[in-house]
Each structure stands twice: as structure tokens, then as C-alpha cells.
Write a protein that holds these residues in place. Structure first.
Motif, short mmCIF file in Angstrom:
data_model
loop_
_atom_site.label_atom_id
_atom_site.label_comp_id
_atom_site.label_asym_id
_atom_site.label_seq_id
_atom_site.Cartn_x
_atom_site.Cartn_y
_atom_site.Cartn_z
N TYR A 92 0.88 -1.17 0.00
CA TYR A 92 0.00 0.00 0.00
C TYR A 92 0.91 1.22 0.00
CZ TYR A 92 -3.66 -3.19 1.66
OH TYR A 92 -4.53 -4.23 1.77
N PRO A 93 1.00 1.91 -1.13
CA PRO A 93 1.85 3.11 -1.15
C PRO A 93 1.33 4.08 -0.10
CG PRO A 93 1.14 2.49 -3.36
CD PRO A 93 0.34 1.67 -2.41
N THR A 94 2.13 4.64 0.68
CA THR A 94 3.58 4.62 0.77
C THR A 94 4.03 4.09 2.13
OG1 THR A 94 3.35 6.84 1.63
CG2 THR A 94 3.78 6.67 -0.71
N HIS A 95 3.30 3.11 2.67
CA HIS A 95 3.53 2.83 4.10
C HIS A 95 3.52 1.36 4.50
CE1 HIS A 95 -0.79 2.14 4.20
NE2 HIS A 95 -0.95 3.27 3.57
N THR A 96 3.04 0.44 3.65
CA THR A 96 2.87 -0.95 4.10
C THR A 96 3.33 -1.95 3.05
OG1 THR A 96 0.98 -0.32 5.48
CG2 THR A 96 1.18 -2.65 4.95
N LEU A 97 3.98 -3.00 3.51
CA LEU A 97 4.40 -4.10 2.66
C LEU A 97 3.73 -5.37 3.18
CD1 LEU A 97 6.70 -4.28 0.36
CD2 LEU A 97 7.98 -5.52 2.12
N PHE A 98 3.22 -6.22 2.27
CA PHE A 98 2.52 -7.43 2.71
C PHE A 98 2.76 -8.58 1.74
CE2 PHE A 98 -0.57 -4.67 0.45
CZ PHE A 98 -0.91 -5.49 -0.61
N ILE A 99 2.41 -9.79 2.20
CA ILE A 99 2.37 -10.97 1.34
C ILE A 99 0.96 -11.06 0.77
CG2 ILE A 99 2.59 -13.48 1.21
CD1 ILE A 99 4.57 -13.33 3.53
N ASN A 100 0.86 -11.23 -0.55
CA ASN A 100 -0.45 -11.29 -1.20
C ASN A 100 -1.23 -12.53 -0.79
OD1 ASN A 100 -0.46 -8.98 -3.01
ND2 ASN A 100 1.17 -10.02 -4.13
N LEU A 101 -2.50 -12.34 -0.46
CA LEU A 101 -3.44 -13.44 -0.29
C LEU A 101 -4.16 -13.64 -1.61
CD1 LEU A 101 -5.00 -15.47 1.54
CD2 LEU A 101 -6.60 -13.60 1.99
N ILE A 102 -3.95 -14.80 -2.25
CA ILE A 102 -4.55 -15.06 -3.56
C ILE A 102 -6.02 -15.45 -3.43
CG2 ILE A 102 -4.41 -16.49 -5.66
CD1 ILE A 102 -2.10 -14.52 -5.30
N THR A 103 -6.32 -16.27 -2.42
CA THR A 103 -7.69 -16.74 -2.21
C THR A 103 -8.46 -15.72 -1.35
OG1 THR A 103 -6.71 -18.09 -0.47
CG2 THR A 103 -7.37 -19.23 -2.47
N LEU A 104 -8.75 -14.58 -1.94
CA LEU A 104 -9.38 -13.49 -1.19
C LEU A 104 -10.86 -13.74 -0.90
CD1 LEU A 104 -8.00 -10.12 -2.66
CD2 LEU A 104 -8.10 -10.77 -0.25
N GLU A 105 -11.58 -14.35 -1.84
CA GLU A 105 -13.04 -14.39 -1.71
C GLU A 105 -13.55 -15.10 -0.47
OE1 GLU A 105 -16.37 -12.97 -1.94
OE2 GLU A 105 -14.83 -12.23 -3.28
N PRO A 106 -13.02 -16.31 -0.12
CA PRO A 106 -13.53 -16.93 1.11
C PRO A 106 -13.25 -16.10 2.36
CG PRO A 106 -11.87 -18.35 0.05
CD PRO A 106 -12.08 -17.17 -0.82
N VAL A 107 -12.11 -15.39 2.37
CA VAL A 107 -11.80 -14.56 3.55
C VAL A 107 -12.73 -13.35 3.58
CG1 VAL A 107 -9.99 -13.30 4.77
CG2 VAL A 107 -9.40 -15.33 3.45
N ARG A 108 -12.98 -12.76 2.41
CA ARG A 108 -13.93 -11.63 2.38
C ARG A 108 -15.33 -12.07 2.82
NH1 ARG A 108 -11.85 -9.13 -3.34
NH2 ARG A 108 -10.47 -7.52 -2.50
N GLU A 109 -15.71 -13.28 2.41
CA GLU A 109 -17.02 -13.81 2.81
C GLU A 109 -17.08 -13.99 4.32
OE1 GLU A 109 -19.63 -17.90 2.36
OE2 GLU A 109 -18.05 -17.52 0.88
N LEU A 110 -16.00 -14.50 4.91
CA LEU A 110 -15.94 -14.68 6.36
C LEU A 110 -16.02 -13.33 7.07
CD1 LEU A 110 -15.50 -16.48 8.84
CD2 LEU A 110 -13.04 -16.41 8.37
N VAL A 111 -15.28 -12.35 6.57
CA VAL A 111 -15.31 -11.01 7.16
C VAL A 111 -16.72 -10.43 7.08
CG1 VAL A 111 -14.49 -8.62 6.93
CG2 VAL A 111 -12.86 -10.51 6.79
N ARG A 112 -17.41 -10.65 5.94
CA ARG A 112 -18.79 -10.15 5.79
C ARG A 112 -19.70 -10.76 6.86
NH1 ARG A 112 -17.81 -10.23 0.08
NH2 ARG A 112 -18.56 -12.38 -0.09
N GLU A 113 -19.55 -12.06 7.10
CA GLU A 113 -20.40 -12.73 8.10
C GLU A 113 -20.12 -12.20 9.50
OE1 GLU A 113 -21.23 -16.79 8.04
OE2 GLU A 113 -21.12 -17.00 5.86
N ILE A 114 -18.84 -11.96 9.80
CA ILE A 114 -18.49 -11.42 11.12
C ILE A 114 -19.02 -9.99 11.25
CG2 ILE A 114 -16.56 -10.76 12.61
CD1 ILE A 114 -14.97 -13.04 11.05
N ARG A 115 -18.92 -9.24 10.15
CA ARG A 115 -19.36 -7.84 10.16
C ARG A 115 -20.86 -7.72 10.48
NH1 ARG A 115 -17.20 -3.24 7.00
NH2 ARG A 115 -15.93 -4.72 5.83
#
Length: 204
Positions: A92-115
Motif C-alpha cells: 500500500y503506497p507509501t507505508h505498508t508491505l505485505f504478502i499477497n493473499l490469492i484466495t481473497l473471496e472466502p476470507v472476504r465472505e468470512l469477514v462479511r459474516e463477522i461484520r
């Protein structure tokens, strides 16, 4: 001056993290990446950060912990285990470095349910829970401009692959002023046919 309720144990506010945790071998590899970054770019906080995927961060009264757990257990009961894949690096320019999560959709679905249960994850309107829109595994955040520029120049060309079975989520907590987190409970994903209304019986 503290009020009476603030000094009573049940009314103590705790910080909570809800996370997905890779298996030990993968955690060790991620920790090694963080250690290298920390040493090369003089970034101590890269070493302190946890090797997990953040699903939610919130603050809540201690006396509400069981109700929060009941609601999260209901989410876990109906959620299926899945394979989480990590590949290479992003930023995330200009402040964060991360390892890419390729399987985003199941995690987004889980976050939606928690939300959907966020009402129970906040003690008042001033303490709103935080949910990631784009879950990733952070190597280092809050970087200084030179750390980001030099670090991203290197890591944008580096490779990393890893995968783990996400079959549970971990609830962590710490008391205000404390640095270390303690495990509250590991909540298994059971893929059971749990209706949304049933979730309300579990304290939602």
C-alpha cells in the motif's frame, strides 16, 4: 478519575483481534521474511507484528466476552474450511508491505459474516470495530518513506509461496496498556447447516 464501573472487572474494556493463523512451518517462514526486512531496513515493528491474517479488530467489555464468543461460534459452525494461498508481495503506497493473499473471496465472505454481528463487537459508538476490505498478511506497516521505497524496490521482485488450511479462527485479547496478546478461544469451521436465525439463539 475513574468511575466505579471502570474499576469493576466486568466493565473493563479489552482489545480483541480475530485472526486466521497459518500452520507453524509457514509461520516460521513468514517470521523469517519479517526478520530479514527488520534487519535490512531498520524496522523493529516488522519483527513485533504477528504472522496472521486479521479478520476483525474491536474493543469490548470483559463481561460481554461470552456473548461475543457465542456469536463467533455460530459463524464458525456454518462456515466451511478452505485453503488459503499466499503468493509474492504487494504494498500500500507509501507505508505498508505485505504478502499477497490469492484466495481473497472466502476470507472476504468470512469477514462479511463477522461484520453482520458488529453490533455485539462494540461497547458504544466511540469504539467501532474495524474490518479489512482487502485482507493481506502484513510484513511491515507505518513505514518511513525511505523504508517503503527501498523495501518495495527489493520485494516487488522477490517471490514467496505458501498455503494453509484455514479450518478455524483465533480470538485474541489483551488488556489496556499490555503488549502481549492471550488466546481466548480457537473457533472451528464446521460447515454445518446453521440458519441465520439459529445464530440468534447463540447470543447474537
Amino acid at each position: 478519575m475513574q468511575t466505579l464501573t471502570q474499576t469493576m472487572p466486568g466493565y473493563r474494556l479489552n482489545d480483541y483481534l480475530l485472526v486466521l493463523t497459518p500452520h507453524e512451518e509457514l509461520r516460521n517462514r513468514i517470521q523469517q521474511v519479517k526478520k530479514e526486512f527488520s534487519e535490512k531496513y531498520d524496522c523493529a515493528q516488522a519483527l513485533w507484528g504477528k504472522t496472521h491474517l486479521l479478520l476483525a479488530r474491536f474493543t469490548q467489555y470483559e463481561m460481554m466476552e461470552e456473548r461475543v464468543l457465542n456469536r463467533l461460534r455460530a459463524v464458525g459452525m456454518g462456515f466451511r474450511p478452505f485453503k488459503a494461498e499466499l503468493k509474492d508481495f504487494g504494498s500500500y503506497p507509501t507505508h505498508t508491505l505485505f504478502i499477497n493473499l490469492i484466495t481473497l473471496e472466502p476470507v472476504r465472505e468470512l469477514v462479511r459474516e463477522i461484520r453482520e454481528s458488529q453490533r455485539i463487537l462494540r461497547p458504544d459508538n466511540e469504539h467501532k470495530p474495524w474490518f479489512p476490505d482487502d485482507p493481506q498478511l502484513t510484513i511491515a506497516g507505518k513505514l518511513l518513506p525511505w523504508q517503503y521505497e527501498k523495501g518495495w524496490l527489493e520485494y516487488s521482485h522477490r517471490h514467496f509461496t505458501g498455503r494453509f488450511l484455514a479450518d478455524s479462527m483465533l480470538l485474541l485479547k489483551r488488556r489496556p496498556g499490555m503488549k502481549s496478546w492471550q488466546i481466548v478461544e480457537r473457533i472451528a469451521f464446521q460447515n454445518l447447516p446453521v440458519g441465520t436465525k439459529q445464530g440468534e439463539l447463540f447470543g447474537g
